[in-house]
Scaffold this motif. Structure first.
Motif, PDB file in Angstrom:
ATOM      1  N   VAL A 252      44.991  24.810   6.778  1.00 41.59           N
ATOM      2  CA  VAL A 252      44.672  24.793   6.305  1.00 41.59           C
ATOM      3  C   VAL A 252      43.358  24.118   7.190  1.00 41.59           C
ATOM      4  CG1 VAL A 252      45.064  26.527   4.449  1.00 41.59           C
ATOM      5  CG2 VAL A 252      44.684  24.000   4.005  1.00 41.59           C
ATOM      6  N   GLU A 253      43.852  22.485   7.567  1.00 43.81           N
ATOM      7  CA  GLU A 253      43.056  21.061   7.703  1.00 43.81           C
ATOM      8  C   GLU A 253      43.722  20.451   8.896  1.00 43.81           C
ATOM      9  OE1 GLU A 253      39.461  18.229   6.301  1.00 43.81           O
ATOM     10  OE2 GLU A 253      40.500  19.633   4.641  1.00 43.81           O
ATOM     11  N   GLY A 254      43.041  19.820   9.355  1.00 45.65           N
ATOM     12  CA  GLY A 254      43.038  18.926  10.159  1.00 45.65           C
ATOM     13  C   GLY A 254      42.600  17.808  10.906  1.00 45.65           C
ATOM     14  N   GLY A 255      43.131  16.987  11.360  1.00 45.38           N
ATOM     15  CA  GLY A 255      42.068  15.151  11.874  1.00 45.38           C
ATOM     16  C   GLY A 255      43.013  14.201  12.013  1.00 45.38           C
ATOM     17  N   ASP A 256      42.415  13.488  12.050  1.00 46.68           N
ATOM     18  CA  ASP A 256      43.047  11.501  11.941  1.00 46.68           C
ATOM     19  C   ASP A 256      42.797  11.561   9.940  1.00 46.68           C
ATOM     20  OD1 ASP A 256      40.248   9.720  10.948  1.00 46.68           O
ATOM     21  OD2 ASP A 256      39.487  12.100  12.615  1.00 46.68           O
ATOM     22  N   SER A 257      43.867  10.761  10.204  1.00 41.21           N
ATOM     23  CA  SER A 257      44.158  10.771   8.535  1.00 41.21           C
ATOM     24  C   SER A 257      43.283  10.163   7.443  1.00 41.21           C
ATOM     25  CB  SER A 257      45.442  10.108   8.638  1.00 41.21           C
ATOM     26  OG  SER A 257      46.330  10.346   9.088  1.00 41.21           O
ATOM     27  N   GLU A 258      42.451   9.314   8.518  1.00 42.95           N
ATOM     28  CA  GLU A 258      41.477   8.650   7.368  1.00 42.95           C
ATOM     29  C   GLU A 258      40.133   9.853   6.932  1.00 42.95           C
ATOM     30  OE1 GLU A 258      39.283   5.290   5.577  1.00 42.95           O
ATOM     31  OE2 GLU A 258      41.768   5.335   7.195  1.00 42.95           O
ATOM     32  N   THR A 259      39.195  10.290   7.970  1.00 44.70           N
ATOM     33  CA  THR A 259      38.699  11.404   8.254  1.00 44.70           C
ATOM     34  C   THR A 259      39.601  12.371   7.157  1.00 44.70           C
ATOM     35  OG1 THR A 259      37.990  11.066  10.252  1.00 44.70           O
ATOM     36  CG2 THR A 259      37.163  13.452   9.044  1.00 44.70           C
ATOM     37  N   VAL A 260      40.608  13.311   6.946  1.00 41.21           N
ATOM     38  CA  VAL A 260      40.843  14.049   6.209  1.00 41.21           C
ATOM     39  C   VAL A 260      41.388  14.023   4.810  1.00 41.21           C
ATOM     40  CG1 VAL A 260      43.438  15.332   5.630  1.00 41.21           C
ATOM     41  CG2 VAL A 260      42.014  15.571   7.889  1.00 41.21           C
ATOM     42  N   THR A 261      41.487  12.911   4.975  1.00 42.44           N
ATOM     43  CA  THR A 261      42.333  11.305   3.433  1.00 42.44           C
ATOM     44  C   THR A 261      41.130  11.900   2.561  1.00 42.44           C
ATOM     45  OG1 THR A 261      42.515   9.741   3.998  1.00 42.44           O
ATOM     46  CG2 THR A 261      44.508  11.568   3.722  1.00 42.44           C
ATOM     47  N   GLN A 262      39.876  10.777   3.113  1.00 46.23           N
ATOM     48  CA  GLN A 262      38.548  10.135   2.020  1.00 46.23           C
ATOM     49  C   GLN A 262      37.409  11.238   3.032  1.00 46.23           C
ATOM     50  OE1 GLN A 262      40.951   8.040   1.345  1.00 46.23           O
ATOM     51  NE2 GLN A 262      39.171   7.010   1.459  1.00 46.23           N
ATOM     52  N   ASN A 263      37.474  12.493   4.011  1.00 46.90           N
ATOM     53  CA  ASN A 263      36.167  12.971   3.996  1.00 46.90           C
ATOM     54  C   ASN A 263      36.314  14.772   3.924  1.00 46.90           C
ATOM     55  OD1 ASN A 263      33.515  13.993   3.266  1.00 46.90           O
ATOM     56  ND2 ASN A 263      33.395  13.629   6.436  1.00 46.90           N
ATOM     57  N   PRO A 264      37.192  15.293   2.740  1.00 49.83           N
ATOM     58  CA  PRO A 264      37.918  16.759   2.679  1.00 49.83           C
ATOM     59  C   PRO A 264      37.405  17.261   3.233  1.00 49.83           C
ATOM     60  CG  PRO A 264      38.391  16.146   1.006  1.00 49.83           C
ATOM     61  CD  PRO A 264      37.888  14.439   1.614  1.00 49.83           C
ATOM     62  N   ALA A 265      37.353  18.303   4.503  1.00 48.07           N
ATOM     63  CA  ALA A 265      36.633  19.501   4.382  1.00 48.07           C
ATOM     64  C   ALA A 265      37.120  20.693   3.722  1.00 48.07           C
ATOM     65  CB  ALA A 265      36.226  20.053   5.592  1.00 48.07           C
ATOM     66  N   HIS A 266      38.653  21.366   3.880  1.00 49.76           N
ATOM     67  CA  HIS A 266      38.944  22.264   2.662  1.00 49.76           C
ATOM     68  C   HIS A 266      39.123  22.279   1.438  1.00 49.76           C
ATOM     69  CE1 HIS A 266      41.315  25.677   1.898  1.00 49.76           C
ATOM     70  NE2 HIS A 266      40.558  26.481   2.770  1.00 49.76           N
ATOM     71  N   PRO A 267      38.768  23.044   0.692  1.00 50.48           N
ATOM     72  CA  PRO A 267      38.870  22.782  -0.878  1.00 50.48           C
ATOM     73  C   PRO A 267      40.120  22.585  -1.416  1.00 50.48           C
ATOM     74  CG  PRO A 267      37.612  24.962  -0.129  1.00 50.48           C
ATOM     75  CD  PRO A 267      37.915  24.203   0.556  1.00 50.48           C
ATOM     76  N   TYR A 268      41.340  23.420  -0.858  1.00 54.74           N
ATOM     77  CA  TYR A 268      42.668  22.744  -1.362  1.00 54.74           C
ATOM     78  C   TYR A 268      42.661  21.306  -0.456  1.00 54.74           C
ATOM     79  CZ  TYR A 268      47.118  22.739  -1.054  1.00 54.74           C
ATOM     80  OH  TYR A 268      48.967  22.129  -1.229  1.00 54.74           O
ATOM     81  N   THR A 269      42.290  20.255   0.585  1.00 55.40           N
ATOM     82  CA  THR A 269      42.813  19.446   0.366  1.00 55.40           C
ATOM     83  C   THR A 269      41.990  18.175  -1.054  1.00 55.40           C
ATOM     84  OG1 THR A 269      42.316  20.453   2.452  1.00 55.40           O
ATOM     85  CG2 THR A 269      42.282  17.481   2.623  1.00 55.40           C
ATOM     86  N   ARG A 270      40.635  19.211  -1.383  1.00 56.92           N
ATOM     87  CA  ARG A 270      39.744  18.613  -1.539  1.00 56.92           C
ATOM     88  C   ARG A 270      40.588  18.449  -3.418  1.00 56.92           C
ATOM     89  NH1 ARG A 270      34.450  17.910  -0.780  1.00 56.92           N
ATOM     90  NH2 ARG A 270      34.256  18.302  -2.910  1.00 56.92           N
ATOM     91  N   LEU A 271      41.477  19.296  -3.938  1.00 59.12           N
ATOM     92  CA  LEU A 271      41.962  19.254  -4.926  1.00 59.12           C
ATOM     93  C   LEU A 271      43.242  18.898  -5.045  1.00 59.12           C
ATOM     94  CD1 LEU A 271      41.761  23.037  -6.010  1.00 59.12           C
ATOM     95  CD2 LEU A 271      40.901  21.494  -7.282  1.00 59.12           C
ATOM     96  N   LEU A 272      44.228  18.741  -3.604  1.00 57.35           N
ATOM     97  CA  LEU A 272      45.613  17.967  -2.975  1.00 57.35           C
ATOM     98  C   LEU A 272      44.726  16.758  -3.633  1.00 57.35           C
ATOM     99  CD1 LEU A 272      48.069  18.627  -2.609  1.00 57.35           C
ATOM    100  CD2 LEU A 272      47.479  17.680   0.178  1.00 57.35           C
ATOM    101  N   ILE A 273      43.898  16.254  -3.164  1.00 59.66           N
ATOM    102  CA  ILE A 273      43.645  14.446  -3.168  1.00 59.66           C
ATOM    103  C   ILE A 273      43.186  14.495  -4.857  1.00 59.66           C
ATOM    104  CG2 ILE A 273      41.940  13.069  -2.373  1.00 59.66           C
ATOM    105  CD1 ILE A 273      41.431  13.672   0.165  1.00 59.66           C
ATOM    106  N   GLU A 274      42.537  15.720  -5.517  1.00 62.98           N
ATOM    107  CA  GLU A 274      42.332  14.961  -6.620  1.00 62.98           C
ATOM    108  C   GLU A 274      43.584  14.922  -7.846  1.00 62.98           C
ATOM    109  OE1 GLU A 274      39.418  18.355  -7.659  1.00 62.98           O
ATOM    110  OE2 GLU A 274      37.739  17.019  -6.532  1.00 62.98           O
ATOM    111  N   SER A 275      44.599  15.747  -7.143  1.00 64.54           N
ATOM    112  CA  SER A 275      46.166  15.457  -7.712  1.00 64.54           C
ATOM    113  C   SER A 275      46.695  14.384  -7.672  1.00 64.54           C
ATOM    114  CB  SER A 275      47.111  16.814  -7.427  1.00 64.54           C
ATOM    115  OG  SER A 275      47.012  16.722  -6.261  1.00 64.54           O
ATOM    116  N   ALA A 276      45.996  13.330  -7.013  1.00 67.82           N
ATOM    117  CA  ALA A 276      46.560  12.257  -6.368  1.00 67.82           C
ATOM    118  C   ALA A 276      46.616  11.345  -8.561  1.00 67.82           C
ATOM    119  CB  ALA A 276      46.349  11.055  -5.337  1.00 67.82           C
TER     120      ALA A 276
END
Length: 392
Positions: A252-276
């Motif tokens: 559902v999303e990909g890119g360099d780790s800093e961008t994906v984790t600090q500026n997530p684009a996909h709603p699932y990635t955002r929810l995955l980060i919020e679950s941390a």
């Protein structure tokens, strides 16, 4: 290829590549389904494509059941793929066993999740490492050559002095030491690729960083390509160069780790980060605007939903998401950052941008994620775990 040749190979060279990798597991039919002509299968992995490069770590992140481990086993040729291709140095590779399989695993090694189960409890560490060296032709010709090779393997994984561990049984070691032995066993083949299937999830939190630092050191010294499978997106930011997010068998999303984790684009990635876990954030079912945060269960992979598989849980679902499978769309913030989400379709951005500018638009809701130009503030930053120098 020997370790010295592997270390001398060019960095960023593509070693192993998955192209449209798909795996469906057939399901045994029940009595009422015996006369049905429709095949029933679990859609474990669908259309997964990425490349593993020398000297780089690619993280595959997702919740349990998203298909991460199946991808690792497909790349290790332990499962037969339903569709797609696996390319080793650009050459399509399919092995069924025998010499071809042994030749393949000499270059691509799998590190299993559970060090308690991956080592035979009735044999010593010497037996496990000797077997690996002899199978792959790295044991030398004499007993002295074998002892030297055993000592070098344990030294590479920081188990010294080697004599202390060679004649020990697995139950006499700690979990971290057992996982280091499993890594040493994989290195006995002189591999080019390591497939690490959640290598630290079964270990105590206090020793996880040491194993990750060991893998990073091996990557740098031996110029290895590493696939790091994890559900911990914070460790992916610390350890991986590239991060790919999977949900229900799809990327559902990909890119360099800093961008994906600090500026997530996909709603699932955002929810995955919020679950941390984050002690500075008050948890709740809704955010400050009252939007649902995607509660619910993952979909059935026997009958996956049409369109985007995340749409039953997505807080930004649109009618199009329920019908059309989203394409991989580039995000404008960083090169190589992409998301399989219709929120980033240019037509959707233009339509929602005009709707937010309409006179009767509700000013309290604000623009959708696709219309935001700066860093997305609704997804909290992933806390960075301690660096190696902080752990000393």
């Amino acid at each position: 290829m020997t370790l010295s040749e592997s270390a001398a190979a060019p960095v960023n060279e593509v070693v192993l590549e998955a192209v449209g990798l798909t795996k469906h597991f057939p399901v045994r039919k029940r009595l009422r389904d015996l006369f049905s002509r429709t095949p029933t299968a679990v859609h474990a992995v669908d259309d997964v494509s990425f490349a593993l490069r020398r000297g780089q770590v690619t993280a595959l992140v997702g919740e349990s059941g998203s298909g991460k481990s199946t991808v690792a086993r497909l790349l290790a040729q332990l499962h037969r793929r339903t569709a797609g291709d696996i390319r080793l140095h650009g050459v399509s590779t399919t092995v069924r066993g025998g010499r071809a399989f042994r030749s393949y695993v000499r270059r691509v090694q799998l590190i299993l999740q559970d060090p308690f189960a991956s080592l035979n409890p009735v044999h010593t560490i010497r037996y496990h490492l000797t077997r690996s060296l002899r199978i792959h032709g790295n044991a030398g010709r004499t007993a002295e050559d074998l002892e030297k090779a055993l000592g070098e393997l344990l030294t590479r994984v920081s188990l010294t002095p080697a004599e202390r561990y060679l004649d020990a049984f697995p139950h006499e070691l700690s979990g971290g030491q057992r996982q280091r032995v499993a890594i040493a066993r994989a290195l006995g083949a002189d591999p080019e690729v390591l497939l690490a299937d959640e290598p630290v999830s079964m270990l105590d939190v206090s020793i996880r960083l040491g194993v990750l630092n060991l893998l990073r050191d091996l990557k740098d010294r031996l110029n290895l390509a590493i696939l790091y499978i994890t559900h911990d997106i914070a460790s992916a930011r610390y350890f991986a160069d590239e991060t790919i997010v999977m949900y229900a068998g799809r990327m559902v999303e990909g890119g360099d780790s800093e961008t994906v984790t600090q500026n997530p684009a996909h709603p699932y990635t955002r929810l995955l980060i919020e679950s941390a876990p984050d002690p500075d954030r008050i948890t709740g079912a809704a955010d400050a605007t009252g939007q649902d945060r995607g509660n619910g269960e993952p979909p059935s992979l026997i009958r996956p939903p049409a369109g985007c598989r995340f749409h039953p849980r997505c807080p930004h679902v649109m009618p199009r998401c329920k019908v059309d499978l989203p394409l991989r769309l580039e995000i404008a913030d960083r090169p190589g950052h992409w998301a399989a989400c219709w929120l980033y379709d240019p037509a959707t951005v233009a339509a929602e941008g005009s709707a937010s500018a309409a006179p009767d638009a509700d000013p309290t809701i604000g623009p959708p994620p696709a219309a935001r130009t700066g860093p997305r503030s609704s997804a909290p930053a992933v806390p960075l775990i301690h660096r190696a120098e902080d752990a000393r």
